[in-house]
Design an enzyme around this catalytic site. Sequence first.
Site, PDB file in Angstrom:
ATOM      1  CB  SER A  18      -2.913  40.723 -25.271  1.00 34.95           C
ATOM      2  OG  SER A  18      -1.930  40.166 -23.960  1.00 34.95           O
ATOM      3  N   GLY A  23     -11.908  41.255 -24.126  1.00 31.16           N
ATOM      4  CA  GLY A  23     -13.321  40.613 -23.742  1.00 31.16           C
ATOM      5  C   GLY A  23     -14.017  41.396 -23.260  1.00 31.16           C
ATOM      6  CE  LYS A 194       4.134  57.753 -35.559  1.00 29.72           C
ATOM      7  NZ  LYS A 194       3.712  59.039 -36.827  1.00 29.72           N
ATOM      8  N   PRO A 195       1.182  54.148 -31.685  1.00 26.35           N
ATOM      9  CG  PRO A 195       2.120  53.264 -29.938  1.00 26.35           C
ATOM     10  CD  PRO A 195       1.250  54.716 -30.625  1.00 26.35           C
ATOM     11  CE  LYS A 228      -0.685  62.632 -34.630  1.00 26.13           C
ATOM     12  NZ  LYS A 228      -0.391  63.437 -33.403  1.00 26.13           N
ATOM     13  CG  ASP A 245      -7.833  52.506 -17.714  1.00 27.58           C
ATOM     14  OD1 ASP A 245      -7.866  51.803 -18.374  1.00 27.58           O
ATOM     15  OD2 ASP A 245      -7.021  52.988 -17.322  1.00 27.58           O
ATOM     16  CB  CYS A 393     -15.038  22.446  -5.951  1.00 26.83           C
ATOM     17  SG  CYS A 393     -14.982  21.326  -7.257  1.00 26.83           S
ATOM     18  N   GLY A 395     -13.429  23.442  -1.392  1.00 26.51           N
ATOM     19  CA  GLY A 395     -13.049  24.111  -0.495  1.00 26.51           C
ATOM     20  C   GLY A 395     -14.578  23.937  -0.067  1.00 26.51           C
ATOM     21  CG  MET A 396     -18.063  20.444  -0.523  1.00 24.03           C
ATOM     22  SD  MET A 396     -17.814  18.610  -1.150  1.00 24.03           S
ATOM     23  CE  MET A 396     -19.402  17.777  -1.086  1.00 24.03           C
ATOM     24  CG  HIS A 522     -16.853  24.943 -10.148  1.00 18.67           C
ATOM     25  ND1 HIS A 522     -15.957  25.761  -8.519  1.00 18.67           N
ATOM     26  CD2 HIS A 522     -16.372  24.261  -9.842  1.00 18.67           C
ATOM     27  CE1 HIS A 522     -14.686  25.092  -8.955  1.00 18.67           C
ATOM     28  NE2 HIS A 522     -14.484  23.662  -9.633  1.00 18.67           N
ATOM     29  CD  GLU A 524     -17.182  29.340  -8.836  1.00 15.60           C
ATOM     30  OE1 GLU A 524     -18.342  28.696  -8.720  1.00 15.60           O
ATOM     31  OE2 GLU A 524     -15.784  28.412  -8.762  1.00 15.60           O
TER      32      GLU A 524
HETATM   33  N1  GLN Z   1      -8.537  19.064  -6.046  1.00 16.29           N
HETATM   34  C1  GLN Z   1     -10.337  18.692  -6.346  1.00 16.29           C
HETATM   35  C2  GLN Z   1     -10.671  17.773  -7.364  1.00 16.29           C
HETATM   36  O1  GLN Z   1      -9.623  17.506  -8.215  1.00 16.29           O
HETATM   37  C3  GLN Z   1     -11.266  20.170  -6.222  1.00 16.29           C
HETATM   38  C4  GLN Z   1     -10.846  20.406  -7.319  1.00 16.29           C
HETATM   39  C5  GLN Z   1     -11.873  22.093  -7.933  1.00 16.29           C
HETATM   40  O2  GLN Z   1     -11.494  22.680  -6.676  1.00 16.29           O
HETATM   41  N2  GLN Z   1     -12.262  22.623  -8.690  1.00 16.29           N
HETATM   42  O3  GLN Z   1     -11.181  17.114  -6.762  1.00 16.29           O
END
Ligand code: GLN
Length: 546
Positions: A18, A23, A194-195, A228, A245, A393, A395-396, A522, A524
Amino acid sequence: MFFSFMTRYIFVTGGVMSGIGKGIATSSMGAILQGYGFNVTAIKIDPYINVDAGTMNPVEHGEVFVTEDGVECDQDIGNYERFLDKNIYSDNYMTTGRVYQAVISRERNLGYHGRCVEVIPHIPDEVIGRIKKAAKKTKADFVLIEIGGTVGEYQNLLFLEAGRMMRLKHPKEVLFVLVSYLPVPDIIGEMKTKPTQHAVRMLNSAGIQPDIIIARSKYPLDEPRKRKISLFCNIEKEDVISAPDIESIYEVPLNFERDNLGRRILKKLNLRSRKKGKGMKPWIDLIEKIHNPEGKVKIGIVGKYFDTGNFTLADSYISVIEAIKHACWFFKKEPELYWLSSEKYEKNFKSLNELKKLNGIIVPGGFGSRGVEGKIKTIEFVRKNKIPFLGLCYGMQLAVIEFARNVCGLKGAHTTEIDRNTKYPVIDVLPEQKINIRKKNYGATMRLGAYSCKLFKDTKSYEAYKKINISERHRHRYELNNDFREILEKNGLVTAGINPERNLVEIVELKNHPFFVGTQFHPEFKSRPLNPHPLFKAFVKACIKK
Ligand code: GLN
Protein backbone atom coordinates in the site's frame (compact mmCIF):
# COMPACT_ATOMS: atom_id res chain seq x y z
CA MET A 1 -32.47 -2.53 -14.36
CA PHE A 2 -29.51 -3.23 -12.12
CA PHE A 3 -27.80 0.12 -12.61
CA SER A 4 -28.44 3.22 -14.64
CA PHE A 5 -28.00 2.85 -18.37
CA MET A 6 -24.74 4.46 -19.35
CA THR A 7 -22.75 4.22 -16.16
CA ARG A 8 -19.49 2.29 -16.32
CA TYR A 9 -17.70 1.10 -13.20
CA ILE A 10 -13.96 0.77 -12.75
CA PHE A 11 -12.68 -0.95 -9.62
CA VAL A 12 -9.17 -0.03 -8.61
CA THR A 13 -7.33 -2.48 -6.39
CA GLY A 14 -3.80 -2.49 -5.03
CA GLY A 15 -1.19 -5.19 -5.29
CA VAL A 16 2.05 -5.95 -3.44
CA MET A 17 2.01 -3.00 -1.06
CA SER A 18 0.00 0.00 0.00
CA GLY A 19 1.02 3.63 -0.14
CA ILE A 20 2.20 3.47 -3.74
CA GLY A 21 -0.21 6.05 -5.08
CA LYS A 22 -3.42 4.15 -5.75
CA GLY A 23 -5.43 7.26 -4.87
CA ILE A 24 -3.42 9.39 -7.27
CA ALA A 25 -3.74 6.70 -9.95
CA THR A 26 -7.51 6.59 -9.47
CA SER A 27 -7.79 10.40 -9.51
CA SER A 28 -5.59 10.62 -12.60
CA MET A 29 -7.68 8.06 -14.43
CA GLY A 30 -10.69 10.21 -13.59
CA ALA A 31 -9.01 13.35 -14.92
CA ILE A 32 -8.19 11.55 -18.16
CA LEU A 33 -11.77 10.35 -18.65
CA GLN A 34 -13.01 13.88 -17.94
CA GLY A 35 -10.63 15.04 -20.65
CA TYR A 36 -12.47 12.74 -23.05
CA GLY A 37 -15.69 14.52 -22.17
CA PHE A 38 -17.19 12.14 -19.59
CA ASN A 39 -18.81 12.87 -16.26
CA VAL A 40 -16.70 11.09 -13.66
CA THR A 41 -17.04 10.45 -9.95
CA ALA A 42 -14.92 8.41 -7.57
CA ILE A 43 -15.65 6.33 -4.48
CA LYS A 44 -13.22 5.42 -1.72
CA ILE A 45 -13.63 2.23 0.26
CA ASP A 46 -11.58 1.90 3.41
CA PRO A 47 -11.56 -1.60 4.85
CA TYR A 48 -11.22 -0.56 8.51
CA ILE A 49 -13.89 -0.77 11.20
CA ASN A 50 -13.88 2.96 12.02
CA VAL A 51 -17.14 4.42 10.82
CA ASP A 52 -15.21 7.40 9.50
CA ALA A 53 -11.71 8.85 9.71
CA GLY A 54 -12.72 11.51 12.23
CA THR A 55 -11.48 9.70 15.29
CA MET A 56 -8.13 8.73 13.84
CA ASN A 57 -4.78 10.27 14.67
CA PRO A 58 -3.38 12.03 11.60
CA VAL A 59 0.09 10.67 12.26
CA GLU A 60 -1.24 7.19 11.85
CA HIS A 61 -3.72 7.76 9.08
CA GLY A 62 -2.80 11.03 7.40
CA GLU A 63 -5.03 14.04 7.14
CA VAL A 64 -8.73 13.78 7.88
CA PHE A 65 -10.49 15.30 4.88
CA VAL A 66 -13.95 16.86 5.20
CA THR A 67 -16.63 16.87 2.49
CA GLU A 68 -19.16 19.63 1.83
CA ASP A 69 -21.83 17.55 3.55
CA GLY A 70 -19.65 17.10 6.59
CA VAL A 71 -18.16 13.62 6.49
CA GLU A 72 -14.70 13.16 7.96
CA CYS A 73 -13.03 10.89 5.50
CA ASP A 74 -9.87 9.57 3.96
CA GLN A 75 -7.50 12.00 2.28
CA ASP A 76 -8.03 10.26 -1.06
CA ILE A 77 -11.42 11.96 -1.30
CA GLY A 78 -9.34 15.15 -1.25
CA ASN A 79 -7.25 13.80 -4.13
CA TYR A 80 -10.40 13.07 -6.13
CA GLU A 81 -11.69 16.58 -5.52
CA ARG A 82 -8.39 18.12 -6.51
CA PHE A 83 -8.00 16.11 -9.70
CA LEU A 84 -11.64 16.12 -10.78
CA ASP A 85 -12.14 19.74 -9.69
CA LYS A 86 -15.53 18.92 -8.21
CA ASN A 87 -17.08 18.20 -4.84
CA ILE A 88 -17.35 14.60 -3.72
CA TYR A 89 -20.12 13.88 -1.22
CA SER A 90 -20.55 11.43 1.65
CA ASP A 91 -22.20 8.77 -0.53
CA ASN A 92 -18.82 8.29 -2.17
CA TYR A 93 -17.11 7.14 1.00
CA MET A 94 -17.44 3.77 2.69
CA THR A 95 -15.69 1.92 5.44
CA THR A 96 -16.32 -1.59 6.72
CA GLY A 97 -17.71 0.03 9.87
CA ARG A 98 -20.11 2.22 7.90
CA VAL A 99 -21.37 -0.69 5.82
CA TYR A 100 -21.90 -3.01 8.80
CA GLN A 101 -23.53 -0.22 10.79
CA ALA A 102 -26.08 0.32 8.02
CA VAL A 103 -26.83 -3.40 7.65
CA ILE A 104 -27.18 -3.89 11.41
CA SER A 105 -29.46 -0.94 11.90
CA ARG A 106 -31.60 -2.07 8.95
CA GLU A 107 -31.86 -5.49 10.57
CA ARG A 108 -32.93 -3.85 13.86
CA ASN A 109 -35.63 -1.97 11.98
CA LEU A 110 -36.99 -5.18 10.45
CA GLY A 111 -35.65 -4.05 7.09
CA TYR A 112 -34.81 -7.63 6.14
CA HIS A 113 -38.38 -8.79 6.86
CA GLY A 114 -37.46 -11.56 9.23
CA ARG A 115 -34.84 -13.23 7.08
CA CYS A 116 -31.49 -14.36 8.40
CA VAL A 117 -28.94 -11.62 7.67
CA GLU A 118 -25.58 -12.97 6.54
CA VAL A 119 -22.18 -11.53 5.71
CA ILE A 120 -22.62 -12.95 2.20
CA PRO A 121 -24.62 -11.71 0.36
CA HIS A 122 -25.93 -8.88 2.54
CA ILE A 123 -22.66 -7.03 3.05
CA PRO A 124 -21.62 -7.02 -0.65
CA ASP A 125 -25.23 -6.17 -1.52
CA GLU A 126 -25.04 -3.14 0.73
CA VAL A 127 -21.75 -2.14 -0.91
CA ILE A 128 -23.27 -2.46 -4.38
CA GLY A 129 -26.33 -0.50 -3.26
CA ARG A 130 -24.10 2.32 -2.10
CA ILE A 131 -22.08 2.35 -5.32
CA LYS A 132 -25.33 2.49 -7.33
CA LYS A 133 -26.68 5.29 -5.16
CA ALA A 134 -23.55 7.38 -5.69
CA ALA A 135 -23.75 6.72 -9.44
CA LYS A 136 -27.35 7.81 -9.59
CA LYS A 137 -26.88 10.93 -7.50
CA THR A 138 -23.91 12.14 -9.51
CA LYS A 139 -25.34 10.99 -12.87
CA ALA A 140 -21.84 9.81 -13.62
CA ASP A 141 -20.77 8.14 -16.85
CA PHE A 142 -17.88 6.64 -14.94
CA VAL A 143 -17.71 5.62 -11.32
CA LEU A 144 -14.21 4.82 -10.14
CA ILE A 145 -14.18 2.68 -7.02
CA GLU A 146 -10.91 2.52 -5.13
CA ILE A 147 -10.62 -0.33 -2.67
CA GLY A 148 -8.14 0.59 0.05
CA GLY A 149 -5.37 -1.75 1.15
CA THR A 150 -4.01 -4.55 -1.00
CA VAL A 151 -5.50 -7.67 -2.56
CA GLY A 152 -5.10 -10.77 -0.48
CA GLU A 153 -5.89 -8.97 2.77
CA TYR A 154 -8.75 -10.56 4.63
CA GLN A 155 -10.38 -7.13 5.09
CA ASN A 156 -10.50 -6.53 1.39
CA LEU A 157 -12.43 -9.60 0.39
CA LEU A 158 -16.03 -8.46 0.81
CA PHE A 159 -15.42 -5.43 -1.35
CA LEU A 160 -13.74 -7.48 -4.06
CA GLU A 161 -16.72 -9.79 -3.82
CA ALA A 162 -19.03 -6.84 -4.49
CA GLY A 163 -16.97 -6.01 -7.58
CA ARG A 164 -17.03 -9.60 -8.76
CA MET A 165 -20.81 -9.72 -8.39
CA MET A 166 -21.20 -6.51 -10.38
CA ARG A 167 -18.96 -7.77 -13.14
CA LEU A 168 -20.84 -11.06 -13.34
CA LYS A 169 -24.12 -9.24 -13.86
CA HIS A 170 -22.75 -6.62 -16.22
CA PRO A 171 -19.59 -7.88 -17.86
CA LYS A 172 -19.49 -5.03 -20.38
CA GLU A 173 -19.87 -2.27 -17.85
CA VAL A 174 -17.33 -3.17 -15.19
CA LEU A 175 -13.53 -3.07 -15.39
CA PHE A 176 -10.80 -3.99 -12.94
CA VAL A 177 -7.55 -2.12 -12.66
CA LEU A 178 -4.70 -3.38 -10.53
CA VAL A 179 -2.16 -0.84 -9.31
CA SER A 180 0.90 -2.86 -8.47
CA TYR A 181 4.46 -2.15 -7.43
CA LEU A 182 7.57 -3.38 -9.21
CA PRO A 183 10.56 -3.20 -6.89
CA VAL A 184 14.11 -2.68 -8.11
CA PRO A 185 16.18 -4.18 -5.28
CA ASP A 186 19.63 -2.63 -4.97
CA ILE A 187 21.45 -5.94 -4.78
CA ILE A 188 19.80 -7.20 -7.96
CA GLY A 189 19.58 -3.93 -9.85
CA GLU A 190 16.72 -5.22 -11.93
CA MET A 191 12.99 -4.52 -11.91
CA LYS A 192 11.12 -7.53 -10.55
CA THR A 193 7.70 -8.55 -11.82
CA LYS A 194 7.14 -11.56 -9.56
CA PRO A 195 5.29 -9.73 -6.74
CA THR A 196 2.86 -8.38 -9.34
CA GLN A 197 2.34 -11.88 -10.70
CA HIS A 198 1.47 -13.01 -7.18
CA ALA A 199 -0.91 -10.10 -6.73
CA VAL A 200 -2.75 -11.12 -9.89
CA ARG A 201 -2.97 -14.73 -8.66
CA MET A 202 -4.45 -13.41 -5.43
CA LEU A 203 -6.99 -11.35 -7.33
CA ASN A 204 -7.76 -14.41 -9.47
CA SER A 205 -8.51 -16.40 -6.36
CA ALA A 206 -11.19 -13.82 -5.55
CA GLY A 207 -12.67 -14.54 -8.96
CA ILE A 208 -11.31 -11.40 -10.59
CA GLN A 209 -9.01 -10.97 -13.56
CA PRO A 210 -7.58 -7.45 -13.93
CA ASP A 211 -8.17 -5.75 -17.27
CA ILE A 212 -5.41 -3.21 -16.85
CA ILE A 213 -2.29 -3.17 -14.71
CA ILE A 214 -0.77 0.12 -13.68
CA ALA A 215 2.83 -0.71 -12.94
CA ARG A 216 4.23 1.61 -10.30
CA SER A 217 7.96 1.67 -10.03
CA LYS A 218 10.96 3.87 -9.54
CA TYR A 219 11.64 3.75 -13.28
CA PRO A 220 9.58 3.43 -16.46
CA LEU A 221 8.85 -0.10 -17.59
CA ASP A 222 10.87 -1.47 -20.48
CA GLU A 223 9.56 -3.73 -23.24
CA PRO A 224 10.76 -7.04 -21.75
CA ARG A 225 9.03 -6.19 -18.45
CA LYS A 226 5.80 -5.32 -20.21
CA ARG A 227 5.95 -8.56 -22.16
CA LYS A 228 6.60 -10.56 -19.03
CA ILE A 229 3.67 -9.03 -17.14
CA SER A 230 1.46 -9.52 -20.17
CA LEU A 231 2.33 -13.20 -20.46
CA PHE A 232 2.25 -14.16 -16.81
CA CYS A 233 -0.59 -11.93 -15.71
CA ASN A 234 -2.78 -12.82 -18.62
CA ILE A 235 -3.39 -9.37 -20.10
CA GLU A 236 -2.47 -7.64 -23.36
CA LYS A 237 0.85 -5.82 -23.40
CA GLU A 238 -0.92 -2.57 -24.25
CA ASP A 239 -2.81 -2.88 -20.99
CA VAL A 240 0.33 -2.65 -18.91
CA ILE A 241 0.68 1.03 -18.08
CA SER A 242 4.04 2.31 -16.98
CA ALA A 243 3.84 4.54 -13.91
CA PRO A 244 7.32 5.61 -12.79
CA ASP A 245 8.01 7.99 -9.91
CA ILE A 246 7.71 11.58 -11.07
CA GLU A 247 8.23 14.96 -9.53
CA SER A 248 4.67 16.22 -9.39
CA ILE A 249 1.58 14.13 -8.82
CA TYR A 250 -0.28 16.39 -11.24
CA GLU A 251 1.83 15.02 -14.07
CA VAL A 252 0.48 11.52 -13.54
CA PRO A 253 -2.56 11.93 -15.84
CA LEU A 254 -0.31 13.06 -18.70
CA ASN A 255 2.08 10.25 -17.96
CA PHE A 256 -0.67 7.63 -18.07
CA GLU A 257 -1.82 9.05 -21.37
CA ARG A 258 1.62 8.45 -22.83
CA ASP A 259 0.73 4.78 -22.49
CA ASN A 260 -2.80 5.41 -23.82
CA LEU A 261 -4.61 4.54 -20.61
CA GLY A 262 -7.71 6.55 -21.57
CA ARG A 263 -8.07 4.98 -24.99
CA ARG A 264 -7.52 1.48 -23.62
CA ILE A 265 -10.35 2.00 -21.12
CA LEU A 266 -12.71 3.36 -23.76
CA LYS A 267 -11.88 0.51 -26.13
CA LYS A 268 -12.61 -2.13 -23.50
CA LEU A 269 -15.92 -0.57 -22.65
CA ASN A 270 -16.85 0.00 -26.25
CA LEU A 271 -17.03 3.76 -25.91
CA ARG A 272 -15.86 6.61 -28.06
CA SER A 273 -14.34 9.86 -26.92
CA ARG A 274 -16.90 12.61 -26.62
CA LYS A 275 -14.28 15.19 -27.40
CA LYS A 276 -16.28 17.95 -25.88
CA GLY A 277 -14.01 18.59 -22.91
CA LYS A 278 -10.88 20.67 -22.99
CA GLY A 279 -8.88 17.50 -23.29
CA MET A 280 -5.71 17.50 -21.27
CA LYS A 281 -4.83 21.10 -22.12
CA PRO A 282 -5.39 22.52 -18.60
CA TRP A 283 -3.04 19.86 -17.18
CA ILE A 284 -0.43 20.50 -19.85
CA ASP A 285 -0.54 24.22 -19.02
CA LEU A 286 -0.25 23.51 -15.29
CA ILE A 287 2.76 21.24 -15.72
CA GLU A 288 4.37 23.88 -17.92
CA LYS A 289 4.03 26.35 -15.03
CA ILE A 290 5.31 23.86 -12.47
CA HIS A 291 8.42 23.15 -14.52
CA ASN A 292 9.24 26.76 -15.35
CA PRO A 293 8.94 28.78 -12.15
CA GLU A 294 10.10 32.36 -11.91
CA GLY A 295 11.54 32.37 -8.40
CA LYS A 296 10.72 30.75 -5.08
CA VAL A 297 8.41 31.39 -2.16
CA LYS A 298 9.51 30.10 1.24
CA ILE A 299 6.61 29.14 3.45
CA GLY A 300 6.81 27.57 6.90
CA ILE A 301 4.15 25.30 8.36
CA VAL A 302 4.24 25.18 12.13
CA GLY A 303 2.69 21.96 13.35
CA LYS A 304 3.07 18.96 15.56
CA TYR A 305 2.03 16.00 13.43
CA PHE A 306 5.31 15.67 11.59
CA ASP A 307 7.30 13.15 13.53
CA THR A 308 6.61 9.44 13.43
CA GLY A 309 9.81 7.63 14.18
CA ASN A 310 12.24 8.42 11.44
CA PHE A 311 9.61 9.47 8.97
CA THR A 312 8.24 12.90 8.46
CA LEU A 313 4.64 12.60 7.45
CA ALA A 314 3.66 15.48 5.21
CA ASP A 315 0.49 13.42 4.79
CA SER A 316 -0.98 14.92 7.97
CA TYR A 317 -1.27 18.32 6.28
CA ILE A 318 -1.70 17.28 2.69
CA SER A 319 -4.54 19.66 1.80
CA VAL A 320 -2.68 22.62 3.31
CA ILE A 321 0.47 21.71 1.42
CA GLU A 322 -1.39 21.22 -1.85
CA ALA A 323 -3.29 24.51 -1.42
CA ILE A 324 0.02 26.37 -0.96
CA LYS A 325 1.41 24.74 -4.09
CA HIS A 326 -1.68 25.57 -6.17
CA ALA A 327 -1.48 29.24 -5.19
CA CYS A 328 2.29 29.42 -5.79
CA TRP A 329 1.99 27.88 -9.24
CA PHE A 330 -0.75 30.35 -10.03
CA PHE A 331 1.88 33.08 -9.60
CA LYS A 332 4.49 30.98 -11.44
CA LYS A 333 6.49 30.52 -8.26
CA GLU A 334 8.12 27.45 -6.87
CA PRO A 335 6.93 26.70 -3.33
CA GLU A 336 9.66 25.88 -0.86
CA LEU A 337 8.07 24.39 2.24
CA TYR A 338 9.59 24.28 5.68
CA TRP A 339 8.10 21.98 8.29
CA LEU A 340 8.64 23.52 11.66
CA SER A 341 7.93 21.73 14.88
CA SER A 342 6.14 24.00 17.33
CA GLU A 343 7.61 22.14 20.28
CA LYS A 344 11.07 23.36 19.34
CA TYR A 345 9.95 26.99 19.73
CA GLU A 346 8.58 26.18 23.14
CA LYS A 347 11.96 25.04 24.37
CA ASN A 348 13.99 27.71 22.62
CA PHE A 349 12.41 31.08 21.89
CA LYS A 350 15.56 32.38 20.22
CA SER A 351 15.17 29.89 17.42
CA LEU A 352 12.08 31.84 16.35
CA ASN A 353 14.48 34.20 14.61
CA GLU A 354 14.85 31.64 11.83
CA LEU A 355 11.30 32.56 10.77
CA LYS A 356 12.61 35.90 9.48
CA LYS A 357 14.15 34.08 6.53
CA LEU A 358 10.74 32.88 5.38
CA ASN A 359 8.19 34.70 3.24
CA GLY A 360 5.21 33.53 5.23
CA ILE A 361 3.96 31.26 8.00
CA ILE A 362 0.94 29.01 8.26
CA VAL A 363 -0.35 27.62 11.54
CA PRO A 364 -2.73 24.85 10.50
CA GLY A 365 -5.49 23.01 12.34
CA GLY A 366 -4.88 20.85 15.36
CA PHE A 367 -6.15 19.45 18.63
CA GLY A 368 -4.97 19.23 22.21
CA SER A 369 -2.24 20.92 24.18
CA ARG A 370 1.02 19.58 22.78
CA GLY A 371 2.99 22.29 21.02
CA VAL A 372 0.35 24.96 21.62
CA GLU A 373 2.53 27.45 23.50
CA GLY A 374 5.11 27.17 20.71
CA LYS A 375 2.46 28.02 18.15
CA ILE A 376 1.32 31.00 20.22
CA LYS A 377 4.93 32.21 20.45
CA THR A 378 5.24 31.81 16.68
CA ILE A 379 2.10 33.88 16.11
CA GLU A 380 3.35 36.63 18.42
CA PHE A 381 6.61 36.68 16.49
CA VAL A 382 5.02 36.92 13.05
CA ARG A 383 2.54 39.53 14.25
CA LYS A 384 5.31 41.75 15.64
CA ASN A 385 7.72 41.14 12.77
CA LYS A 386 5.08 41.65 10.11
CA ILE A 387 5.62 38.27 8.48
CA PRO A 388 2.59 37.18 6.39
CA PHE A 389 0.46 34.78 8.45
CA LEU A 390 -2.43 32.49 7.73
CA GLY A 391 -4.04 30.67 10.66
CA LEU A 392 -6.33 27.77 9.88
CA CYS A 393 -8.91 26.73 12.47
CA TYR A 394 -6.73 26.03 15.53
CA GLY A 395 -4.29 28.49 13.99
CA MET A 396 -7.00 31.15 14.07
CA GLN A 397 -8.04 30.28 17.61
CA LEU A 398 -4.46 30.50 18.83
CA ALA A 399 -4.05 33.85 17.07
CA VAL A 400 -7.05 35.12 19.05
CA ILE A 401 -5.51 33.80 22.28
CA GLU A 402 -2.19 35.47 21.50
CA PHE A 403 -3.94 38.75 20.76
CA ALA A 404 -6.03 38.56 23.92
CA ARG A 405 -3.00 37.85 26.10
CA ASN A 406 -0.46 40.20 24.57
CA VAL A 407 -2.50 43.06 23.13
CA CYS A 408 -5.68 43.16 25.22
CA GLY A 409 -3.82 42.36 28.44
CA LEU A 410 -6.03 39.37 29.29
CA LYS A 411 -3.31 37.41 31.08
CA GLY A 412 -3.88 33.67 30.94
CA ALA A 413 -6.50 33.90 28.18
CA HIS A 414 -6.99 30.47 26.66
CA THR A 415 -9.26 28.02 24.93
CA THR A 416 -11.35 25.84 27.23
CA GLU A 417 -10.14 22.89 25.14
CA ILE A 418 -6.91 23.18 27.12
CA ASP A 419 -7.65 25.21 30.23
CA ARG A 420 -11.20 24.61 31.35
CA ASN A 421 -10.89 27.09 34.22
CA THR A 422 -9.20 29.95 32.43
CA LYS A 423 -10.26 33.39 33.62
CA TYR A 424 -10.57 34.52 30.02
CA PRO A 425 -12.09 31.77 27.86
CA VAL A 426 -11.71 33.66 24.59
CA ILE A 427 -12.23 30.38 22.73
CA ASP A 428 -15.02 28.23 24.10
CA VAL A 429 -17.50 25.50 23.15
CA LEU A 430 -21.09 26.07 22.10
CA PRO A 431 -23.65 24.76 24.62
CA GLU A 432 -24.65 21.76 22.48
CA GLN A 433 -21.02 20.67 22.31
CA LYS A 434 -20.77 20.58 26.10
CA ILE A 435 -23.21 17.67 26.11
CA ASN A 436 -21.21 15.80 23.47
CA ILE A 437 -18.04 16.20 25.48
CA ARG A 438 -19.70 15.12 28.73
CA LYS A 439 -21.16 12.02 27.09
CA LYS A 440 -17.90 11.26 25.25
CA ASN A 441 -19.94 11.44 22.10
CA TYR A 442 -16.96 12.31 19.91
CA GLY A 443 -17.61 10.61 16.55
CA ALA A 444 -18.87 12.99 13.85
CA THR A 445 -20.19 15.52 16.37
CA MET A 446 -17.93 18.49 15.65
CA ARG A 447 -19.15 21.41 13.58
CA LEU A 448 -18.55 19.73 10.24
CA GLY A 449 -18.84 20.56 6.57
CA ALA A 450 -19.96 23.63 4.71
CA TYR A 451 -21.38 26.66 6.52
CA SER A 452 -22.02 30.08 5.11
CA CYS A 453 -19.96 33.11 5.97
CA LYS A 454 -20.68 36.76 5.34
CA LEU A 455 -17.67 38.94 4.68
CA PHE A 456 -17.31 42.58 5.64
CA LYS A 457 -16.11 45.03 3.06
CA ASP A 458 -12.85 46.83 3.62
CA THR A 459 -11.11 43.67 4.82
CA LYS A 460 -8.32 41.58 3.31
CA SER A 461 -10.65 38.62 3.13
CA TYR A 462 -13.22 40.51 1.09
CA GLU A 463 -10.42 41.73 -1.15
CA ALA A 464 -9.39 38.09 -1.69
CA TYR A 465 -12.83 36.59 -2.33
CA LYS A 466 -14.31 39.66 -4.02
CA LYS A 467 -17.77 38.76 -2.78
CA ILE A 468 -19.85 39.06 0.36
CA ASN A 469 -21.34 35.59 0.71
CA ILE A 470 -19.03 32.62 0.80
CA SER A 471 -19.23 29.07 2.09
CA GLU A 472 -16.38 27.10 3.61
CA ARG A 473 -15.82 23.75 5.30
CA HIS A 474 -15.49 23.31 9.02
CA ARG A 475 -14.12 20.78 11.48
CA HIS A 476 -14.00 22.06 15.03
CA ARG A 477 -15.78 22.05 18.37
CA TYR A 478 -14.63 25.38 19.76
CA GLU A 479 -15.46 28.94 18.65
CA LEU A 480 -14.45 32.51 19.34
CA ASN A 481 -16.40 33.45 22.46
CA ASN A 482 -18.65 36.38 21.56
CA ASP A 483 -18.41 37.72 25.15
CA PHE A 484 -14.87 38.81 24.26
CA ARG A 485 -15.56 40.15 20.81
CA GLU A 486 -15.92 43.73 21.94
CA ILE A 487 -12.64 43.91 23.82
CA LEU A 488 -10.78 42.12 21.01
CA GLU A 489 -12.23 44.46 18.38
CA LYS A 490 -11.61 47.54 20.50
CA ASN A 491 -7.94 46.60 20.61
CA GLY A 492 -7.72 46.21 16.85
CA LEU A 493 -8.65 42.64 16.00
CA VAL A 494 -10.87 42.88 12.94
CA THR A 495 -13.83 40.55 12.49
CA ALA A 496 -13.75 40.02 8.73
CA GLY A 497 -16.49 37.42 8.41
CA ILE A 498 -19.28 35.91 10.47
CA ASN A 499 -21.67 33.02 10.13
CA PRO A 500 -24.94 34.94 9.81
CA GLU A 501 -27.21 32.15 11.12
CA ARG A 502 -25.51 31.88 14.48
CA ASN A 503 -23.45 35.04 14.63
CA LEU A 504 -20.18 33.12 14.97
CA VAL A 505 -16.87 34.71 14.07
CA GLU A 506 -15.45 32.99 11.01
CA ILE A 507 -12.45 35.18 10.15
CA VAL A 508 -10.20 37.52 12.13
CA GLU A 509 -7.63 39.86 10.65
CA LEU A 510 -5.22 42.61 11.60
CA LYS A 511 -4.86 45.96 10.00
CA ASN A 512 -1.38 47.51 9.74
CA HIS A 513 0.13 44.16 8.89
CA PRO A 514 1.01 42.93 5.40
CA PHE A 515 -1.20 39.85 5.84
CA PHE A 516 -2.51 38.46 9.10
CA VAL A 517 -5.65 36.37 8.60
CA GLY A 518 -7.11 33.56 10.69
CA THR A 519 -10.06 31.46 9.59
CA GLN A 520 -12.26 29.30 11.78
CA PHE A 521 -12.90 27.17 8.69
CA HIS A 522 -10.51 25.15 6.53
CA PRO A 523 -10.07 26.85 3.16
CA GLU A 524 -7.46 24.27 2.18
CA PHE A 525 -10.16 21.66 1.53
CA LYS A 526 -11.48 23.66 -1.39
CA SER A 527 -8.28 24.47 -3.22
CA ARG A 528 -7.74 22.75 -6.56
CA PRO A 529 -4.69 22.78 -8.83
CA LEU A 530 -6.72 24.16 -11.72
CA ASN A 531 -8.65 26.42 -9.38
CA PRO A 532 -6.53 27.70 -6.49
CA HIS A 533 -8.22 29.06 -3.38
CA PRO A 534 -8.65 32.86 -3.20
CA LEU A 535 -7.40 33.14 0.38
CA PHE A 536 -4.28 31.09 -0.33
CA LYS A 537 -3.71 33.22 -3.41
CA ALA A 538 -3.95 36.39 -1.32
CA PHE A 539 -1.59 34.94 1.29
CA VAL A 540 0.98 33.84 -1.29
CA LYS A 541 0.74 37.21 -3.01
CA ALA A 542 1.67 38.86 0.31
CA CYS A 543 4.50 36.34 0.75
CA ILE A 544 5.88 37.19 -2.68
CA LYS A 545 5.89 40.87 -1.75
CA LYS A 546 7.88 40.28 1.42
N1 GLN B 1 -9.18 21.93 18.34
C1 GLN B 1 -9.94 23.02 17.78
C2 GLN B 1 -11.43 22.79 17.88
O1 GLN B 1 -11.88 21.68 18.04
C3 GLN B 1 -9.52 23.29 16.35
C4 GLN B 1 -9.83 22.18 15.42
C5 GLN B 1 -9.11 22.26 14.09
O2 GLN B 1 -8.11 22.93 13.97
N2 GLN B 1 -9.60 21.58 13.09
O3 GLN B 1 -12.19 23.70 17.78
